[in-house]
Design a protein around this motif. Structure first.
Motif, PDB file in Angstrom:
ATOM      1  N   LYS A 117     -72.900   2.804  54.524  1.00  0.00           N
ATOM      2  CA  LYS A 117     -71.827   2.262  53.696  1.00  0.00           C
ATOM      3  C   LYS A 117     -70.531   2.960  54.086  1.00  0.00           C
TER       4      LYS A 117
ATOM      5  N   LYS B  94     -65.354  19.146  44.877  1.00  0.00           N
ATOM      6  CA  LYS B  94     -66.579  18.411  45.144  1.00  0.00           C
ATOM      7  C   LYS B  94     -66.517  17.853  46.561  1.00  0.00           C
ATOM      8  N   HIS B  96     -66.223  15.566  49.360  1.00  0.00           N
ATOM      9  CA  HIS B  96     -65.765  14.185  49.374  1.00  0.00           C
ATOM     10  C   HIS B  96     -65.124  13.894  50.716  1.00  0.00           C
ATOM     11  N   ARG B 109     -64.178   8.959  47.288  1.00  0.00           N
ATOM     12  CA  ARG B 109     -65.297   9.520  46.531  1.00  0.00           C
ATOM     13  C   ARG B 109     -66.542   9.605  47.390  1.00  0.00           C
ATOM     14  N   SER B 110     -67.304  10.627  47.166  1.00  0.00           N
ATOM     15  CA  SER B 110     -68.464  10.929  47.984  1.00  0.00           C
ATOM     16  C   SER B 110     -69.424   9.742  48.078  1.00  0.00           C
ATOM     17  N   ASP B 111     -69.586   9.040  46.990  1.00  0.00           N
ATOM     18  CA  ASP B 111     -70.581   7.952  46.991  1.00  0.00           C
ATOM     19  C   ASP B 111     -70.098   6.692  47.694  1.00  0.00           C
ATOM     20  N   LYS B 112     -68.864   6.702  48.177  1.00  0.00           N
ATOM     21  CA  LYS B 112     -68.354   5.532  48.901  1.00  0.00           C
ATOM     22  C   LYS B 112     -68.846   5.482  50.344  1.00  0.00           C
ATOM     23  N   THR B 114     -72.217   6.405  52.802  1.00  0.00           N
ATOM     24  CA  THR B 114     -73.596   6.883  52.958  1.00  0.00           C
ATOM     25  C   THR B 114     -74.001   6.728  54.421  1.00  0.00           C
ATOM     26  N   ASN B 129     -72.359  21.042  54.424  1.00  0.00           N
ATOM     27  CA  ASN B 129     -71.867  19.770  53.906  1.00  0.00           C
ATOM     28  C   ASN B 129     -71.464  18.839  55.033  1.00  0.00           C
TER      29      ASN B 129
END
Lengths: 140, 140
Positions: A117, B94, B96, B109-112, B114, B129
């Motif tokens: 993603k 965090k 990111h 944002r980190s979840d954007k 993957t 990281n």
DNA sequence: TAACTACTTTATAATTATTCTAAAGTATGT
DNA sequence: ACATACTTTAGAATAATTATAAAGTAGTTA
């Protein structure tokens, strides 16, 4: 008239395409950077020191900076920064990724990382490239 | 004896956990950095200018550097570098990602993002990281 | 509170990476 | 050879950062 054998061609062309006449100093710098098997990372200071060490007639700091800048602007070098306020240059200009391990940088081939993603670029913008830094620490 | 209301608590604790006594100057800096809705990015010079602008008694450069360093070492700030030999700090600690758009930095944002594939850490090392920089350019 | 100690702040100097400047050098075209 | 333009160089200037050392402040103890 220039003698130009195929061995010189590549790194001399990099100078020409950077808008730089291939003077002695510049040719030696470009040769040092590009006439080798593996790509590498360097700072201007490191480049200057390692090249001037072997030379009786030193190349000046300004010439190193000028040449590196022109090569970078023409896309023959890639610049990146660590957290120590120094510019690093990479002779590998293909988009790729890095491990950062306490100031040491290790290349990661582009195909070693793929995404599931990715966000869209903000409107009016497009993505130029995507690069990943994997920070390492000791195992325990 | 300290007056300590809940509003001050967070940013004063960040000083304490950085090994810094909460002096007036440090409290003001920490408040300026952390007592706000959104995280942000800054250089020490920018921080100094924006804080000192409103003050009759200026806080010295050294105090800004010392305080930012201690906060960073304690993990309350994250440092990063652009290609201009200046350290930037991020109040968002965090992990990111970032868009870089001609020297402007935008959080992702980190979840954007993957990953489908990631390389293993070299032996003896582990991954601390993974951060992505998406470089932008204008649409045409 | 007074005295002592340790920590802070500050102005200033020092350092480092980089860029600028101007003079002297070199190359290229005619 | 001459003129012009580009290069190189040493050294000065700049910018970000770190170091230094004196003066200030706080915290502790008696």
């Amino acid at each position: 008239m220039h003698k130009m054998n195929s061995k010189n061609k590549t790194f001399i062309d990099k100078l020409r395409s950077s808008g730089l006449r291939p003077t002695n100093q510049r040719v030696e710098i470009s040769k040092f950077l590009f006439n080798r098997k593996k790509t590498f990372h360097f700072t201007v200071e490191e480049l200057k020191n390692s090249m001037n060490l072997k030379r009786s007639k030193k190349i000046s700091t300004a010439t190193f900076y000028n040449t590196v800048h022109a090569l970078k602007s023409a896309g023959h070098l890639k610049e990146f920064s660590l957290e120590n306020n120094t510019s690093y240059y990479d002779t590998n200009i293909k988009s790729h990724h890095h491990f950062f391990d306490n100031g040491k940088v290790i290349d990661i081939r582009s195909d070693k990382i793929t995404f599931q993603k990715l966000p869209d670029a903000p409107k009016g913008k497009k993505i130029k490239n995507v690069e990943v830094v994997i920070r390492l620490e000791n195992n325990n």
